[in-house]
Design an enzyme around this catalytic site. Structure first.
Site, short mmCIF file in Angstrom:
data_model
loop_
_atom_site.label_atom_id
_atom_site.label_comp_id
_atom_site.label_asym_id
_atom_site.label_seq_id
_atom_site.Cartn_x
_atom_site.Cartn_y
_atom_site.Cartn_z
CG HIS A 1 -0.14 7.09 6.69
ND1 HIS A 1 -1.36 6.61 6.26
CD2 HIS A 1 0.59 7.30 5.57
CE1 HIS A 1 -1.35 6.49 4.95
NE2 HIS A 1 -0.17 6.91 4.50
CG HIS B 1 1.17 11.32 1.46
ND1 HIS B 1 1.14 11.14 2.83
CD2 HIS B 1 0.88 10.11 0.91
CE1 HIS B 1 0.86 9.88 3.10
NE2 HIS B 1 0.69 9.22 1.96
NE ARG C 1 -9.12 6.53 2.17
CZ ARG C 1 -9.19 5.45 2.94
NH1 ARG C 1 -9.81 5.53 4.11
NH2 ARG C 1 -8.63 4.32 2.57
#
Length: 373
Positions: A81, A237, A256
């Site tokens: 993010h 993650h 992603r």
């Protein structure tokens, strides 16, 4: 002000069919129940329990956090993010270029960052989180039978500074990557270790995906019940399996990196990733005098309190801003400066910031999400 809220779980394919219903004592839907959203995010705003609308109708300002119950039966996508500055720039850029907000190739859905924390509530919770030192990666590779592909990978791992180039080679499926992705699960067959268990799990669910090899570059963690991770901007993650309470900034910005059929924006992901090797990002709670565990990250958007009362006393939770309380067991009574509300297992409520410190009595467990003082 206390306002009862509810919602229907999101039915993402990776979700468990039983974990959320069993945890909250609610009837199963018959399909996957991946995430229960309790917040005002437009993607799935909580509904008012009296049926009069959704949570956004009673808010004076934007709610800066989103509380979730998350149940993963299979791995989520590798993801990261952005920072606040990256989110603002990326959102403005895509708005100016005319990419529809719901386009599958849209990377920035809003101008906000999305750090997040997760507290395990199942006995174990497995995840990948952040890059590990090259020395540790090489030690893992040394436990595998030799092959040309693995020798190629070892040769590219010349130090921690080589991680960006190695990651880019893998995610862009450079020369030799297809063969390496195919052979790694075979080499890892029967080899003990959580990282190799993860390789086999990913190969079974996502055959041919470079994320199978990328997982060896990352920390693999198995949380026990009550342990927490904090995932700041730039931390790559993936949640693998387990049930947890997740709290994040109210954003839907996800870059992603594999293990998904959704859009993978490689250039943008490479811009936001933090390749610095770091230890597993455990977040230790503060424990107050009344036994409340407060998970407090380094951002102002959110903090999470876990409150357990047994009928023999009261617990107090400071409230620096708006809050959402979710009862996950038993029955509790929550009082503020102006109002109060009883909650039983599976019930949740929004609490306005003017209530100040909360007093929680009864016998049960409640999670309280609020802003971070």
């Amino acid at each position: 002000m206390f306002v009862g809220i509810t919602n229907a779980p999101r039915d993402y394919a990776w979700g468990s069919r039983t974990a959320i219903p069993e945890f909250l004592g609610t009837p199963p839907s018959g399909g996957p129940e991946a995430e229960l959203w309790l917040g005002a995010h437009p993607g799935s705003p909580a509904r008012l329990a009296d049926g009069s609308g959704d949570l956004r109708t009673v808010l004076d300002d934007r709610l800066p956090f989103l509380l979730k119950v998350l149940a993963a039966a299979s791995p989520l996508s590798l993801q990261a993010h952005p920072t606040p500055a990256q989110a603002e720039e990326g959102f403005a850029r895509e708005e100016a270029s005319g990419v529809p907000i719901d386009a599958p190739n849209r990377s920035y859905k809003d101008p906000f960052h999305k750090p997040e924390l997760l507290v395990a509530v199942s006995d174990t919770f497995d995840a990948l989180c952040g890059f590990r030192p090259v020395a540790e990666i090489l030690a893992s590779l040394a436990r595998l039978p030799a092959s040309a592909g693995l020798e190629d990978l070892r040769g590219r791992l010349t130090g921690d500074g080589s991680l960006p180039a190695v990651f880019k080679w893998l995610i862009t499926r450079g020369e030799g990557v297809e063969e390496l992705v195919a052979e790694l699960p075979r080499r890892a067959a029967g080899v003990e270790g959580l990282e190799f268990e993860t390789v086999r799990r990913l190969a079974a669910g996502f055959p041919g995906d470079p994320g199978i090899v990328i997982s060896l570059l990352l920390n693999t963690v198995r949380l026990s019940r009550g342990e927490a991770l904090y995932l700041p901007a730039g931390n790559i993650h993936a949640y693998l399996e387990g049930l947890g309470i997740e709290l994040m900034a109210a954003s839907d910005n996800v870059l992603r990196g594999g293990l998904t059929a959704k859009h993978v924006d490689v250039p943008e992901l490479l811009k936001v990733l933090d390749f610095t090797p770091r230890p597993i990002p455990y977040l230790e709670p503060e424990v107050t005098s009344s036994g409340v565990r407060i998970f407090r990250p380094d951002v102002p958007d959110f903090a999470l309190a876990e409150v357990m009362v047994d009928g023999g006393g009261e617990a107090r939770v400071p409230l620096p801003g708006p809050a959402i309380a979710l009862c996950t067991g038993g029955a509790v009574h929550v009082s503020g400066g102006h109002a109060d509300r009883a909650l039983v297992r599976s019930e949740a409520c929004y609490i306005s910031p003017d209530e100040g410190e909360l007093t929680i009595a009864g016998s049960g467990t409640v999670f309280v999400a609020t802003t971070n003082a």
